[in-house]
Design a protein around this motif. Structure first.
Motif, PDB file in Angstrom:
ATOM      1  N   MET A  61      34.078  47.655  46.518  1.00 29.96           N
ATOM      2  CA  MET A  61      34.144  46.446  45.725  1.00 29.96           C
ATOM      3  C   MET A  61      35.580  46.286  45.229  1.00 29.96           C
ATOM      4  SD  MET A  61      32.616  43.833  44.404  1.00 29.96           S
ATOM      5  CE  MET A  61      30.893  43.902  44.023  1.00 29.96           C
ATOM      6  N   ARG A  62      35.992  45.037  45.036  1.00 32.74           N
ATOM      7  CA  ARG A  62      37.351  44.740  44.582  1.00 32.74           C
ATOM      8  C   ARG A  62      37.330  43.794  43.388  1.00 32.74           C
ATOM      9  NH1 ARG A  62      39.408  43.032  50.353  1.00 32.74           N
ATOM     10  NH2 ARG A  62      39.463  45.080  51.303  1.00 32.74           N
ATOM     11  N   SER A  63      38.284  43.990  42.493  1.00 29.07           N
ATOM     12  CA  SER A  63      38.605  43.004  41.458  1.00 29.07           C
ATOM     13  C   SER A  63      39.976  42.448  41.827  1.00 29.07           C
ATOM     14  CB  SER A  63      38.663  43.648  40.072  1.00 29.07           C
ATOM     15  OG  SER A  63      37.393  44.047  39.644  1.00 29.07           O
ATOM     16  N   ILE A  64      40.105  41.132  41.813  1.00 27.15           N
ATOM     17  CA  ILE A  64      41.348  40.475  42.236  1.00 27.15           C
ATOM     18  C   ILE A  64      41.783  39.505  41.151  1.00 27.15           C
ATOM     19  CG2 ILE A  64      42.423  38.992  43.967  1.00 27.15           C
ATOM     20  CD1 ILE A  64      40.215  39.944  45.916  1.00 27.15           C
ATOM     21  N   THR A  65      43.080  39.524  40.840  1.00 30.17           N
ATOM     22  CA  THR A  65      43.635  38.526  39.924  1.00 30.17           C
ATOM     23  C   THR A  65      44.963  38.041  40.485  1.00 30.17           C
ATOM     24  OG1 THR A  65      44.076  38.027  37.595  1.00 30.17           O
ATOM     25  CG2 THR A  65      44.852  40.139  38.409  1.00 30.17           C
ATOM     26  N   THR A  66      45.302  36.787  40.228  1.00 28.55           N
ATOM     27  CA  THR A  66      46.512  36.173  40.771  1.00 28.55           C
ATOM     28  C   THR A  66      47.315  35.542  39.635  1.00 28.55           C
ATOM     29  OG1 THR A  66      45.385  35.701  42.850  1.00 28.55           O
ATOM     30  CG2 THR A  66      47.363  34.444  42.403  1.00 28.55           C
ATOM     31  N   PHE A  67      48.632  35.697  39.711  1.00 26.95           N
ATOM     32  CA  PHE A  67      49.554  35.102  38.748  1.00 26.95           C
ATOM     33  C   PHE A  67      50.455  34.117  39.479  1.00 26.95           C
ATOM     34  CE2 PHE A  67      48.701  39.328  37.186  1.00 26.95           C
ATOM     35  CZ  PHE A  67      48.619  39.174  35.823  1.00 26.95           C
ATOM     36  N   ASP A  68      50.674  32.958  38.883  1.00 30.17           N
ATOM     37  CA  ASP A  68      51.708  32.037  39.347  1.00 30.17           C
ATOM     38  C   ASP A  68      52.897  32.259  38.416  1.00 30.17           C
ATOM     39  OD1 ASP A  68      50.182  30.744  41.378  1.00 30.17           O
ATOM     40  OD2 ASP A  68      49.090  29.692  39.795  1.00 30.17           O
ATOM     41  N   LEU A  69      54.038  32.609  38.988  1.00 31.30           N
ATOM     42  CA  LEU A  69      55.212  32.955  38.186  1.00 31.30           C
ATOM     43  C   LEU A  69      56.353  31.986  38.451  1.00 31.30           C
ATOM     44  CD1 LEU A  69      55.220  36.761  39.029  1.00 31.30           C
ATOM     45  CD2 LEU A  69      54.367  35.710  36.929  1.00 31.30           C
ATOM     46  N   GLU A 112      45.027  43.476  43.694  1.00 31.34           N
ATOM     47  CA  GLU A 112      43.666  43.856  44.051  1.00 31.34           C
ATOM     48  C   GLU A 112      43.439  45.295  43.615  1.00 31.34           C
ATOM     49  OE1 GLU A 112      42.371  43.178  48.080  1.00 31.34           O
ATOM     50  OE2 GLU A 112      43.816  41.554  48.320  1.00 31.34           O
ATOM     51  N   VAL A 113      42.332  45.534  42.932  1.00 32.75           N
ATOM     52  CA  VAL A 113      41.941  46.878  42.524  1.00 32.75           C
ATOM     53  C   VAL A 113      40.626  47.171  43.232  1.00 32.75           C
ATOM     54  CG1 VAL A 113      41.322  48.380  40.603  1.00 32.75           C
ATOM     55  CG2 VAL A 113      43.069  46.611  40.279  1.00 32.75           C
ATOM     56  N   GLU A 114      40.599  48.264  43.999  1.00 37.21           N
ATOM     57  CA  GLU A 114      39.410  48.597  44.774  1.00 37.21           C
ATOM     58  C   GLU A 114      38.863  49.951  44.327  1.00 37.21           C
ATOM     59  OE1 GLU A 114      37.967  48.843  49.420  1.00 37.21           O
ATOM     60  OE2 GLU A 114      39.983  48.197  48.939  1.00 37.21           O
ATOM     61  N   ASP A 115      37.569  49.994  44.049  1.00 34.80           N
ATOM     62  CA  ASP A 115      36.913  51.223  43.603  1.00 34.80           C
ATOM     63  C   ASP A 115      35.408  50.950  43.552  1.00 34.80           C
ATOM     64  OD1 ASP A 115      36.542  53.793  42.668  1.00 34.80           O
ATOM     65  OD2 ASP A 115      37.841  53.561  40.927  1.00 34.80           O
ATOM     66  N   TYR A 171      37.166  46.596  37.763  1.00 34.57           N
ATOM     67  CA  TYR A 171      38.054  46.641  36.605  1.00 34.57           C
ATOM     68  C   TYR A 171      38.143  45.211  36.102  1.00 34.57           C
ATOM     69  CZ  TYR A 171      41.922  48.617  33.875  1.00 34.57           C
ATOM     70  OH  TYR A 171      42.714  49.088  32.860  1.00 34.57           O
ATOM     71  N   PRO A 172      37.973  44.955  34.831  1.00 32.43           N
ATOM     72  CA  PRO A 172      37.981  43.576  34.330  1.00 32.43           C
ATOM     73  C   PRO A 172      39.302  42.860  34.646  1.00 32.43           C
ATOM     74  CG  PRO A 172      37.175  45.088  32.646  1.00 32.43           C
ATOM     75  CD  PRO A 172      37.715  45.929  33.768  1.00 32.43           C
ATOM     76  N   CYS A 173      39.206  41.656  35.175  1.00 32.13           N
ATOM     77  CA  CYS A 173      40.404  40.900  35.561  1.00 32.13           C
ATOM     78  C   CYS A 173      41.339  40.668  34.383  1.00 32.13           C
ATOM     79  CB  CYS A 173      40.015  39.575  36.211  1.00 32.13           C
ATOM     80  SG  CYS A 173      39.254  39.790  37.837  1.00 32.13           S
TER      81      CYS A 173
END
Length: 66
Positions: free
Chosen positions: A1-9, A35-38, A48-50
């Motif tokens: 499973m993965r948690s994914i978060t994206t930033f626009d910089l 991406e955090v996979e575990d 992991y909470p985004c």
């Protein structure tokens, strides 16, 4: 499973003492995807909470700021 978060910089910089366009203040736009996979954390039903990923990432980005 993965948690994914994206930033626009958006960021700006210039190079002092450089002869050329980069000597002038100019900006860039970028995207950072993490991406955090575990295994799934039962307490939050995700890896992991985004919002926690975002906090860690902003801390690291802030450390890189010079």
């Amino acid at each position: 499973m993965r948690s994914i978060t994206t930033f626009d910089l958006q960021y700006a910089h210039r190079f002092y003492g450089f002869q050329g366009e980069a000597q002038y203040l100019h900006g860039h736009t970028g995207v950072l995807t993490i991406e955090v996979e575990d295994t799934v954390n039962e307490g939050v039903n995700m890896v992991y909470p985004c919002n926690e990923i975002q906090k860690v990432a902003w801390d690291e980005i802030g450390r890189a700021h010079v």
